[in-house]
Design an enzyme around this catalytic site. Structure first.
Site, mmCIF file in Angstrom:
data_model
loop_
_atom_site.group_PDB
_atom_site.id
_atom_site.type_symbol
_atom_site.label_atom_id
_atom_site.label_comp_id
_atom_site.label_asym_id
_atom_site.label_seq_id
_atom_site.Cartn_x
_atom_site.Cartn_y
_atom_site.Cartn_z
ATOM 1 N N TYR A 73 0.834 -1.212 0.000
ATOM 2 C CA TYR A 73 0.000 0.000 0.000
ATOM 3 C C TYR A 73 0.863 1.254 0.000
ATOM 4 O O TYR A 73 0.481 2.282 -0.559
ATOM 5 C CB TYR A 73 -0.952 0.008 1.205
ATOM 6 C CG TYR A 73 -1.979 1.116 1.068
ATOM 7 C CD1 TYR A 73 -3.105 0.918 0.268
ATOM 8 C CD2 TYR A 73 -1.801 2.348 1.679
ATOM 9 C CE1 TYR A 73 -4.029 1.929 0.079
ATOM 10 C CE2 TYR A 73 -2.723 3.362 1.495
ATOM 11 C CZ TYR A 73 -3.837 3.147 0.695
ATOM 12 O OH TYR A 73 -4.744 4.151 0.502
ATOM 13 N N PHE A 125 -6.005 21.693 -25.062
ATOM 14 C CA PHE A 125 -6.407 20.295 -25.156
ATOM 15 C C PHE A 125 -7.671 20.128 -24.307
ATOM 16 O O PHE A 125 -7.819 20.764 -23.268
ATOM 17 C CB PHE A 125 -5.315 19.311 -24.727
ATOM 18 C CG PHE A 125 -5.775 17.909 -24.990
ATOM 19 C CD1 PHE A 125 -5.857 17.434 -26.286
ATOM 20 C CD2 PHE A 125 -6.219 17.096 -23.961
ATOM 21 C CE1 PHE A 125 -6.369 16.168 -26.554
ATOM 22 C CE2 PHE A 125 -6.735 15.826 -24.223
ATOM 23 C CZ PHE A 125 -6.798 15.361 -25.519
ATOM 24 N N THR A 126 -8.559 19.235 -24.762
ATOM 25 C CA THR A 126 -9.908 19.128 -24.172
ATOM 26 C C THR A 126 -9.892 18.970 -22.644
ATOM 27 O O THR A 126 -10.453 19.797 -21.929
ATOM 28 C CB THR A 126 -10.650 17.935 -24.809
ATOM 29 O OG1 THR A 126 -9.807 16.782 -24.742
ATOM 30 C CG2 THR A 126 -10.990 18.211 -26.265
ATOM 31 N N ASP A 216 2.973 20.178 -20.822
ATOM 32 C CA ASP A 216 2.184 18.967 -21.025
ATOM 33 C C ASP A 216 3.121 18.026 -21.780
ATOM 34 O O ASP A 216 3.376 18.194 -22.968
ATOM 35 C CB ASP A 216 0.919 19.269 -21.827
ATOM 36 C CG ASP A 216 0.092 18.006 -22.060
ATOM 37 O OD1 ASP A 216 0.669 16.898 -21.986
ATOM 38 O OD2 ASP A 216 -1.111 18.113 -22.332
ATOM 39 N N LYS A 259 0.678 7.655 -23.699
ATOM 40 C CA LYS A 259 1.190 8.000 -25.036
ATOM 41 C C LYS A 259 2.694 7.669 -25.067
ATOM 42 O O LYS A 259 3.056 6.513 -25.204
ATOM 43 C CB LYS A 259 0.937 9.489 -25.340
ATOM 44 C CG LYS A 259 -0.513 9.811 -25.701
ATOM 45 C CD LYS A 259 -1.400 9.892 -24.519
ATOM 46 C CE LYS A 259 -2.700 10.586 -24.755
ATOM 47 N NZ LYS A 259 -3.562 10.563 -23.552
ATOM 48 N N ARG A 383 -11.954 15.918 -34.432
ATOM 49 C CA ARG A 383 -11.244 16.930 -33.644
ATOM 50 C C ARG A 383 -11.595 18.269 -34.279
ATOM 51 O O ARG A 383 -10.841 18.875 -35.014
ATOM 52 C CB ARG A 383 -9.717 16.715 -33.676
ATOM 53 C CG ARG A 383 -9.244 15.446 -33.007
ATOM 54 C CD ARG A 383 -9.087 15.489 -31.498
ATOM 55 N NE ARG A 383 -10.280 15.356 -30.719
ATOM 56 C CZ ARG A 383 -10.280 15.092 -29.397
ATOM 57 N NH1 ARG A 383 -9.169 14.883 -28.739
ATOM 58 N NH2 ARG A 383 -11.395 15.038 -28.739
ATOM 59 N N PHE A 449 -17.838 15.357 -26.886
ATOM 60 C CA PHE A 449 -17.439 14.451 -27.973
ATOM 61 C C PHE A 449 -17.410 12.991 -27.541
ATOM 62 O O PHE A 449 -17.601 12.096 -28.358
ATOM 63 C CB PHE A 449 -16.059 14.849 -28.532
ATOM 64 C CG PHE A 449 -14.980 14.909 -27.501
ATOM 65 C CD1 PHE A 449 -14.775 16.054 -26.767
ATOM 66 C CD2 PHE A 449 -14.180 13.804 -27.251
ATOM 67 C CE1 PHE A 449 -13.779 16.110 -25.797
ATOM 68 C CE2 PHE A 449 -13.181 13.848 -26.294
ATOM 69 C CZ PHE A 449 -12.989 15.000 -25.553
HETATM 70 N N1 PM9 Z 1 -5.294 12.530 -25.208
HETATM 71 C C1 PM9 Z 1 -6.077 11.538 -27.196
HETATM 72 O O1 PM9 Z 1 -6.742 10.669 -27.757
HETATM 73 C C2 PM9 Z 1 -7.053 10.758 -25.001
HETATM 74 C C3 PM9 Z 1 -8.199 11.466 -24.420
HETATM 75 S S1 PM9 Z 1 -9.118 12.544 -25.429
HETATM 76 C C4 PM9 Z 1 -9.890 11.563 -26.497
HETATM 77 O O2 PM9 Z 1 -5.342 12.334 -27.817
HETATM 78 C C5 PM9 Z 1 -2.776 15.717 -24.119
HETATM 79 C C6 PM9 Z 1 -1.972 16.502 -25.091
HETATM 80 C C7 PM9 Z 1 -3.504 14.611 -24.519
HETATM 81 C C8 PM9 Z 1 -4.283 13.881 -23.551
HETATM 82 C C9 PM9 Z 1 -5.095 12.814 -23.930
HETATM 83 C C10 PM9 Z 1 -4.249 14.322 -22.211
HETATM 84 C C11 PM9 Z 1 -5.026 13.613 -21.144
HETATM 85 C C12 PM9 Z 1 -3.514 15.425 -21.874
HETATM 86 N N2 PM9 Z 1 -2.800 16.097 -22.823
HETATM 87 O O3 PM9 Z 1 -6.116 10.699 -21.513
HETATM 88 O O4 PM9 Z 1 -6.100 11.580 -19.209
HETATM 89 O O5 PM9 Z 1 -3.457 14.246 -25.799
HETATM 90 O O6 PM9 Z 1 -4.249 10.156 -19.960
HETATM 91 O O7 PM9 Z 1 -4.432 12.414 -20.840
HETATM 92 C C13 PM9 Z 1 -6.090 11.636 -25.752
HETATM 93 P P1 PM9 Z 1 -5.278 11.136 -20.354
#
Ligand code: PM9
Length: 458
Positions: A73, A125-126, A216, A259, A383, A449
């Site tokens: 833990y 970014f979203t 980021d 990623k 997008r 989306f």
């Molecule tokens: N990016 C992508 O498909 C997955 C979620 S949106 C459909 O591109 C950036 C630049 C990203 C991103 C996620 C995140 C969030 C932050 N910054 O998905 O929470 O491209 O791990 O990361 C997606 P998490």
């Protein structure tokens, strides 16, 4: 030996069958999904280019690491490995694991933003913008104008416009800007990189005004590879050296390990400042878990640490960029409108140019993603206006870029899969004039989306 496109720098030792469907099956699946590719079942998809997020193939070394998970833990040894990777590769002092990137965005936004603040960034970014706004900040786009023009071939279209940054500082005052959010690369601009010279200049200007720079880091290795290939003075540096230098001009980062960490889940917040780290640790226990695991299991932290080291291999990352370039070259040769130059993780089809007859508020990109699925079972992602959401008054944001993203997962598909994708897009382009738009059947209030549903306009 020099090749135009580098072959896969790996051998395949395990395979996963994928579905080959008929047009009738796809028509039914698309209707059931409300014309939203996010709502399709994976079983109904042939080639899945929805995202490169969490869809990576891990190496034998990473899978072996899973067996060494220390699921204590508190104080897991895998956390120490992750900490070592972040310190050695990115150069930050503290790391707070989170379940994925947005968990880190949540922590960072809560510890740094006060209501009424402004957060400038190189395009939005979203999820990043959603967390900034939920904490009372106004987001300001300070990316260079070239980024909003799909045909502009600027080699570093992710750069920040220093004039726009200075203007914002003059307008609202530095004390209202808790940090600059600097994404490397810029996803929604087309996976476009930021030059080292620009990162350096942004940091210098920020320091002058006592403003922090938070990266980021999600696709930082792709960014480093573009710097190596395009920026004078970097051709002979290693990816590891370039990544370290990029982060040396910042105060911390949020990272989605899904990623460039080459894993299926996980992320972290990394910081240099001791006080901010203290604040983050007292929040992470509320939202994620103990500071030594955040939202991650021990085995997942181990896989991420190993993936981060593997991502520094030039062959890994240059092959990745070559795969994206290969698809881009095939489409450009056929006259398909795409965002140029080709970015790091995906090809972005320019839906406004593909379907000029469909007005933006009848969702040309959403329709193009639906048509591509119908045509060949290839899943892509809108997008454009749907992703951009609505403003405080309930009006659509109208982004200049209305795009469909064909995102390539790491180490998953071969050049032959990309040929199928290219052939399918080219066929669709031949029939582009007949296609009409979509309208909402259901629209969720935030990040619409993901779960919105549509029907075709007759
Ligand atoms: N990016 C992508 O498909 C997955 C979620 S949106 C459909 O591109 C950036 C630049 C990203 C991103 C996620 C995140 C969030 C932050 N910054 O998905 O929470 O491209 O791990 O990361 C997606 P998490």
């Amino acid at each position: 030996m020099d090749y135009k496109y580098m072959a896969e720098p790996y051998k395949i030792k395990m395979v996963e069958p994928i579905a080959v469907t008929t047009r009738e099956q796809r028509e039914e699946a698309l209707k059931k999904a409300g014309y939203n590719t996010f709502l399709l079942d994976s079983e109904d998809v042939y080639i899945d280019l929805l995202t490169d997020s969490g869809t990576n193939a891990m190496s034998d070394n990473q899978w072996a690491g899973l067996m060494l998970g220390d699921e204590a833990y508190a104080g897991s040894k895998n956390f120490k490995h992750l900490q070592e990777a972040v310190r050695e590769l990115y150069g930050f002092k503290h790391v707070v694991p989170t379940h994925q990137g947005r968990g880190a965005e949540n922590l960072l936004s809560q510890i740094m933003i006060k209501p009424g603040d402004y957060v400038p960034g190189n395009m939005y970014f979203t999820t990043t913008r959603a967390h900034q706004e939920l904490n009372g900040a106004t987001f300001r786009d300070i990316i260079i104008d070239e980024a909003h023009d799909p045909q502009n071939e600027h080699p570093f279209k992710g750069n920040i416009d220093l004039r726009k940054l200075q203007d914002l500082i003059d307008e609202v005052g530095a004390e209202k800007i808790p940090y600059i959010c600097l994404a490397v690369t810029v996803n929604l601009a087309g996976g476009q990189p930021v030059a080292m010279s620009n990162i350096k200049d942004v940091y210098a200007l920020a320091q002058k005004h006592n403003i922090k720079v938070m990266m980021d880091a999600t696709r930082c290795v792709e960014n480093a590879c573009f710097i190596k290939q395009r920026e004078p003075g970097y051709a002979h540096k290693t990816i590891k050296e370039i990544v370290r230098e990029m982060f040396s001009y910042s105060d911390g980062c949020t990272m989605s390990g899904k990623k460039d960490g080459i894993v299926n889940i996980g992320g972290f917040l990394a910081l240099n400042d001791d006080d901010l780290y203290q604040k983050a640790t007292s929040l992470v226990v509320v939202y994620e878990g103990m500071p030594s695991y955040g939202g991650m299991t021990g085995r997942d932290m181990e896989a991420l640490a190993r993936g981060m080291y593997e991502s520094m291999d030039y062959h890994f990352i240059s092959h990745r960029l070559d795969q994206v370039k290969y698809l881009g070259d095939r489409l450009m040769a056929a006259g398909i409108p795409i965002v140029k130059p080709v970015g790091g993780h995906a090809i972005f089809l320019d839906a406004k140019a593909f379907y000029p007859q469909i007005p933006q508020d009848e969702f040309p990109a959403q329709m193009l993603a639906a048509q591509l699925y119908l045509q060949s079972g290839v899943r892509s992602m809108e997008r454009g206006i749907i992703s951009a959401g609505r403003d405080k008054d309930g009006n659509h944001h109208y982004p200049k870029l209305e795009l469909v993203r064909l995102t390539i997962p790491r180490r998953v598909y071969t050049y032959s899969h990309l040929d199928v994708v290219a052939d399918s897009v080219i066929d669709l382009y031949k029939e582009r004039e007949k296609v009409k738009g979509l309208r909402f059947v259901y629209e969720p209030p935030v990040l619409r989306f993901f779960t919105a549903r549509f029907e075709p306009i007759k």
